[in-house]
Structures are given as C-alpha cells and as structure tokens.
Enzyme design. Structure first.
Site, PDB file in Angstrom:
ATOM      1  N   ASP A 147     -28.386  25.849 -26.204  1.00 18.50           N
ATOM      2  CA  ASP A 147     -28.147  26.531 -24.941  1.00 18.50           C
ATOM      3  C   ASP A 147     -26.961  27.487 -25.030  1.00 18.50           C
ATOM      4  O   ASP A 147     -26.163  27.436 -25.966  1.00 18.50           O
ATOM      5  CB  ASP A 147     -27.867  25.500 -23.838  1.00 18.50           C
TER       6      ASP A 147
ATOM      7  N   LYS B 171     -29.730  30.238 -20.786  1.00 13.53           N
ATOM      8  CA  LYS B 171     -30.087  30.763 -19.463  1.00 13.53           C
ATOM      9  C   LYS B 171     -28.827  31.315 -18.815  1.00 13.53           C
ATOM     10  O   LYS B 171     -27.757  30.718 -18.897  1.00 13.53           O
ATOM     11  CB  LYS B 171     -30.668  29.663 -18.570  1.00 13.53           C
TER      12      LYS B 171
ATOM     13  N   GLY C 273     -24.948  22.043 -23.799  1.00 19.72           N
ATOM     14  CA  GLY C 273     -23.559  21.925 -23.406  1.00 19.72           C
ATOM     15  C   GLY C 273     -23.360  20.778 -22.436  1.00 19.72           C
ATOM     16  O   GLY C 273     -24.243  20.452 -21.644  1.00 19.72           O
TER      17      GLY C 273
END
Length: 472
Positions: free
Chosen positions: A253, A275, A306
């Site tokens: 991520d 994202k 994360g």
C-alpha cells in the site's frame, strides 16, 4: 548508498600493497586469504611482513620490491592499497591508480579512495561485509563484533555442504519456487542443527534421504496479510520480518514506508496497490482478485499494509475473499497508526485523570461532510483518534464544538508519525484547522482530540530534525 557493496574475484590476480608497516601487513594477510598474488612495495618491512614473506614467497603468492613506489609497480595490478605513513606518497599512488583505472584504497583517507575496505565477518564461503562509508570506523567495528557473536562459525560448513548439493537439488526440482522452499526447510531444520553440532556425516546422510523422499508436488500458494506499522522499521514484528523475507511476491500500500520496503528481498517482485483520495491505482475488488490469482499460481503472497490490516485497512474484506476461494492465509498484526503516532508524539491515548476510553474513527470527507456519530464523540473523559482526517479537519472540529465539546478542547495533528519526517501541531478544536492549513501538512496524518493532548508538552520525547517551528 554512498558506496556500492561488491565482492571482487582477485584469485590468482596481482594486487599491490605500498607500505611496510603493521597496517600493510594486515592488508597483505587479507588479500592472501582471498587468493591473490600480492606484491609489497616498500623500502623496509616490519617483522610481521618479513614473516609473511618467508612463509608465502616459496609458493609464489607474495613478492617484495625493496623500493620506493613508482608508477611502473602498477603495470599488471588489478587492485592497489596504499598503506604508507607519507601523505604525499599515498596521494601519488591514488592519482596513478585512478589514471590507470585501477581500484585503489588509501588507508584512513576516504577522499583518496575509489573503494573502501569493509569490516568482514568471515564464515567462508559466507562472508558478511559491514561499512559506514568511512564515516565511523569504530561503529563499523562494533557492528562487526555484534555480528560475530550472532553468526555461528559452523555457517561456513553449512553453506559449503549446501553448495555440494546445489546441482542435485536443481535437477530434482524444476521450479525455482520448489527449490527455494526445499532449501528454506532444510537450512532451518535438522540438517542445520546437525552441522552446528559437528555431526557433518549425519547431516549429509539426512539430506540425501530428504532428496530421495521429496516429491515434486505442485507448490501451494498462500497469502500473508501483514501490518507494516506506522513507518518506523524498528516497529515491525519478528513475524512480519520473517514473512517479508520468504515471500515470492509483494502487494503493498501507499502507507508502507520506503525504509520498510528496503527490507524486502531485492529479488522479490513488488506490485503497488496504493490508494489516494479520488485516485485509486487499483480498486479494492481488483486487489482481492489479484491476491487470489497470485496464490492460485502457487506463490507465497505478502500483502503488506501500513499500520494494522484490521484497523481501517480493509483487511477483513481481503481475507473474506481468500476464504471464499479456499486459499490459506495468515494475519500478522501491526502497530496501528493511533498507537505508534500517539506514542511518538508523547500523547497517551488513555489516562486515569483525563480519559477512560478511546475511540478510533475515520475522517474521510464525503460530499463535503464527515458522517460520524457526533453526540457519542462529544462525550467528556474520552480520547478521539481520527484516521485520514486532514481534509475534513475543519468540518470535524466544527461538528465536535457544535455537539457540545468546548472550543478550547485540546487537539493535535501528527504528520508521518514515528518517522524522521514526523511533525506535531498541538492546539485546540477552535484553532487547529487554521494552524494546520498554515503549516501545509500533508498526509498521512492522525488527529487526536481530548485532554490527553495537553500531556504532549511534558511527554514529547521524539524530536526529529525539521519539526514544526513552534510546534509542541
């Protein structure tokens, strides 16, 4: 990196050492261990070098030129070490070597070097090199001493035996993933323990039996859903570290820090699935499908997120998909941003005098508003932690005040918590939005609201350089 670490093959190649003292003697001994032919150039030799010369000259490994250095001494050299006590001579050697494009090391003078010598932990054929890039030789020595205690001497024999069987294992297993898993199991199991115990013949017999009995079955894939924590690599769990090293592919991520990505195996393929607001590189459904496809290909998939995967990380959705396809998975918790950032900011989330409860919420804006249970959040004696609350900060603070919290309620925002880029701004619900806008903070951030924020002034222990001017 300031220097590229490499291992140079100097076996049966000529290397030149200029200098006749004890430092030169240590360099000569190291080059001889690496299989080099060494020529020593110096007017005189110390007793240690004389002893080396008597031992090695008969084998043609060590030659001595009782002369001051001349450029001609570099005629067939592949590597040069200048270890004289004369700066001018060392400088001339450096210039001559660089002119001839020969790697040169000048002892204790990194500015004259084209390469530097690391501290070495020798478990031949396993060799570990440690360097500070010349910044702190003492620190390098201390690290080497620690590694010496951590790596058993028998690792050399373990690696040598693995090398003996390498071709047979390669012939036995056609797929690289099968070979890697076989070696991971062997090198962490009874074979290694027998070598460490000195039972070398028993170890080799055990490995023979394993090769005979091992079947080349299709490799089964699985997924590791791993929390990478808030950013500081030292906050990773041991289990996370182990799975990071054995994964065949990584899907990560945006919130996984570069320092943590650097801890992955260099040869592990990486797929970015980050994202950002209004820009999803890969929709969640596509991420779910990707994990399924990679696992069905027989890969061990590291899904690296994360913070903690089960706290606003959509980890539950991903493993629901995996479970629906019958794919094995495991979940490794991580230190969530609330715990990590608050601790590094010196803000305890609960405190007997100020907060008997703590609530985690997400502050995503939708159509200009934040959809939360405001009456519940506005209760006294609790701490509110808001993930992803930067863009909706003004709405958040106004709503909390409108639903009963005093406008002077302490509030803080933490940017990139636990990292060297951490910035903390402590204020009140009334003043925090304006101060945050003036400070030009950027995601990821964490908002903390409650009386515990006042403790930041007393308890802030982590003060990275570049913190906000005037921030508390």
């Amino acid at each position: 990196m300031n220097f590229l670490p490499i291992f140079l093959d100097i076996h049966d190649r000529n290397c030149v050492v200029a200098g006749g003292g004890e430092v030169a003697a240590r360099k000569v001994a190291m080059l001889l261990r690496a299989g080099a032919h060494v020529t020593v150039v110096a007017p005189r030799l110390c007793s240690e070098l004389l002893e080396q010369l008597n031992e090695q000259s008969r084998e043609g490994k060590l030659a001595y030129r009782a002369e001051t250095f001349q450029d001609e001494h570099l005629a067939d050299a592949v590597l040069v070490i200048a270890a004289t006590d004369d700066f001018a001579v060392n400088q001339r050697i450096s210039e001559a070597a660089k002119r001839l494009r020969i790697p040169v090391n000048v002892v204790d003078n990194p500015g004259l070097c084209s390469f530097i010598m690391p501290s070495i932990v020798d478990r031949t054929p396993v060799v570990v090199a440690v360097s500070s890039g010349g910044a702190s030789p003492v620190l390098t020595r201390l690290l080497r001493a620690r590694l010496e205690t951590m790596i058993p001497m028998a690792y050399g024999r373990l690696a040598a035996y693995a090398g003996e069987f390498r071709d047979r294992v390669k012939h036995r297993f056609s797929q690289p993933a099968q070979r890697r898993r076989f070696w991971e199991r062997v090198l962490q199991g009874p074979f290694a323990e027998m070598v460490f115990a000195g039972k070398d013949q028993a170890a080799k017999a055990w490995l023979e039996r394993e090769l005979e009995n091992e079947t080349e079955e299709p490799v089964k894939g699985e997924v590791y859903l791993v929390g990478a924590g808030p950013g500081d690599p030292e906050l990773l769990t041991f289990r996370a570290m182990r799975l990071m090293q054995q994964a065949d592919v990584v899907v990560y991520d945006r919130l996984v820090s570069p320092e943590i990505l650097d801890m992955l195996r260099r040869d592990t393929p990486r797929i970015y699935a980050g994202k950002e607001r209004n820009r999803h590189t890969m929709p969640q459904e596509s991420i779910n499908d990707l994990l399924v496809r990679l696992a069905k290909e027989g890969k061990r998939v590291l899904r690296l997120k994360g913070g903690d995967p089960f706290i606003f990380g959509r980890g539950g959705e991903e493993i629901e998909t995996l479970a629906g396809h019958g794919i094995p998975f495991e979940v490794v918790p991580g230190i969530t941003a609330a715990n990590g950032a608050a601790s590094y900011a010196g803000i305890p989330l609960t405190h007997r005098d100020y907060a008997q409860s703590c609530i985690f919420v997400t502050g995503h804006l939708k159509d200009g508003s934040v959809d939360l249970d405001w009456p519940m959040l506005a209760r006294p004696k609790q701490t509110i932690v808001v993930y992803m609350g930067l863009l909706g900060l003004t709405v958040l603070c106004k709503q909390l005040i409108a639903h009963g919290l005093p406008n002077n309620t302490p509030a803080a925002i933490v940017q990139q918590g636990t990292t060297r880029k951490q910035r903390v701004l402590a204020a009140t619900l009334e003043t925090l939005p304006e101060l945050t806008a003036a400070a030009h903070l950027v995601p990821p951030t964490l908002v903390i609201v409650g009386e515990v924020v006042n403790l930041h002034r007393k308890l802030a222990w982590f003060q990275p350089e570049g913190n906000l001017p005037g921030a508390e």
